[in-house]
Design an enzyme around this catalytic site. Structure first.
Site, PDB file in Angstrom:
ATOM      1  N   CYS A  58      16.288 -12.318  13.663  1.00  0.00           N
ATOM      2  CA  CYS A  58      16.629 -11.924  12.292  1.00  0.00           C
ATOM      3  C   CYS A  58      15.396 -11.966  11.400  1.00  0.00           C
ATOM      4  CB  CYS A  58      17.672 -12.882  11.707  1.00  0.00           C
ATOM      5  SG  CYS A  58      19.340 -12.543  12.209  1.00  0.00           S
ATOM      6  N   HIS A  59      15.337 -11.002  10.485  1.00  0.00           N
ATOM      7  CA  HIS A  59      14.255 -11.006   9.506  1.00  0.00           C
ATOM      8  C   HIS A  59      14.561 -12.017   8.409  1.00  0.00           C
ATOM      9  CE1 HIS A  59      13.794  -7.057  11.399  1.00  0.00           C
ATOM     10  NE2 HIS A  59      12.512  -7.182  11.079  1.00  0.00           N
ATOM     11  N   MET A  72      24.323 -10.524   9.482  1.00  0.00           N
ATOM     12  CA  MET A  72      24.156 -11.765  10.244  1.00  0.00           C
ATOM     13  C   MET A  72      24.223 -12.973   9.316  1.00  0.00           C
ATOM     14  SD  MET A  72      24.296 -10.777  13.232  1.00  0.00           S
ATOM     15  CE  MET A  72      24.267 -12.445  13.832  1.00  0.00           C
ATOM     16  N   GLU A  73      23.698 -12.826   8.107  1.00  0.00           N
ATOM     17  CA  GLU A  73      23.776 -13.913   7.133  1.00  0.00           C
ATOM     18  C   GLU A  73      25.233 -14.189   6.754  1.00  0.00           C
ATOM     19  OE1 GLU A  73      21.511 -11.567   7.235  1.00  0.00           O
ATOM     20  OE2 GLU A  73      19.597 -12.628   7.161  1.00  0.00           O
ATOM     21  N   ASP A 106      34.873 -30.134  11.119  1.00  0.00           N
ATOM     22  CA  ASP A 106      34.231 -31.455  11.123  1.00  0.00           C
ATOM     23  C   ASP A 106      34.898 -32.403  10.140  1.00  0.00           C
ATOM     24  OD1 ASP A 106      32.171 -33.415  11.753  1.00  0.00           O
ATOM     25  OD2 ASP A 106      31.334 -32.950   9.782  1.00  0.00           O
TER      26      ASP A 106
END
Length: 161
Positions: A83-84, A118-119, A133
């Site tokens: 990824c950039h 992707m972010e 969690d």
């Protein structure tokens, strides 16, 4: 050298080796991506839901998951190898209960040469993991059912699910 591959994967070079996509010739455009994760919450966890959040000894679950999602968006290029690194214009994480699931929507905006899907996917995923969690003391029957891209705009090809 432009990325070329006989397989059509943009992250493989002509020799089939991993390669970062060369975006130096692309124009800056305004880009938006929206991703969603869904996590099943069993009754014992949903019974803790009050005032639009779940309170645990660790604190407010949804508020913590929102912060975790935003932090994850900012760390995406450190987690996904090819990824950039992008300058983000905005990131918004919204979480709500719908039936037996918590729905997480992550919206990311940038003005740049490559997209932010992707972010957005990373932000939604990490927010779901944070809910897991923080609630695992109640039950480990939670299921992170899916993470998917809802839409992306501003690049070569827009997409809407």
């Amino acid at each position: 050298m432009p990325n070329q591959s006989s397989s059509g994967f943009s992250h493989l070079n002509a020799d089939g080796q991993p390669s970062m996509v060369d975006i130096s010739d692309k124009n800056d455009t305004h880009r938006i991506a929206i991703a969603e994760s869904r996590i099943y919450l069993p009754d014992i966890i949903r019974e803790q839901f009050r005032d639009n959040d779940i309170q645990t000894r660790k604190g407010s679950v949804f508020q913590t998951a929102v912060i975790a999602g935003i932090m994850a968006v900012k760390k995406t290029p450190e987690l996904i190898p090819l990824c950039h690194t992008l300058l983000l214009d905005n990131c918004d994480v919204q979480i709500h209960l719908e039936g037996t699931e918590a729905i997480i929507r992550c919206t990311v905006k940038t003005t740049g040469k490559t997209g932010v899907e992707m972010e957005a996917l990373t932000g939604a995923s990490i927010a779901a993991l944070t809910i897991y969690d923080m609630c695992k003391a109640f039950s480990q029957e939670m299921i992170i059912r899916e993470t998917k891209l809802i839409s992306k705009t501003g690049g070569k090809n827009d997409y809407t699910r």
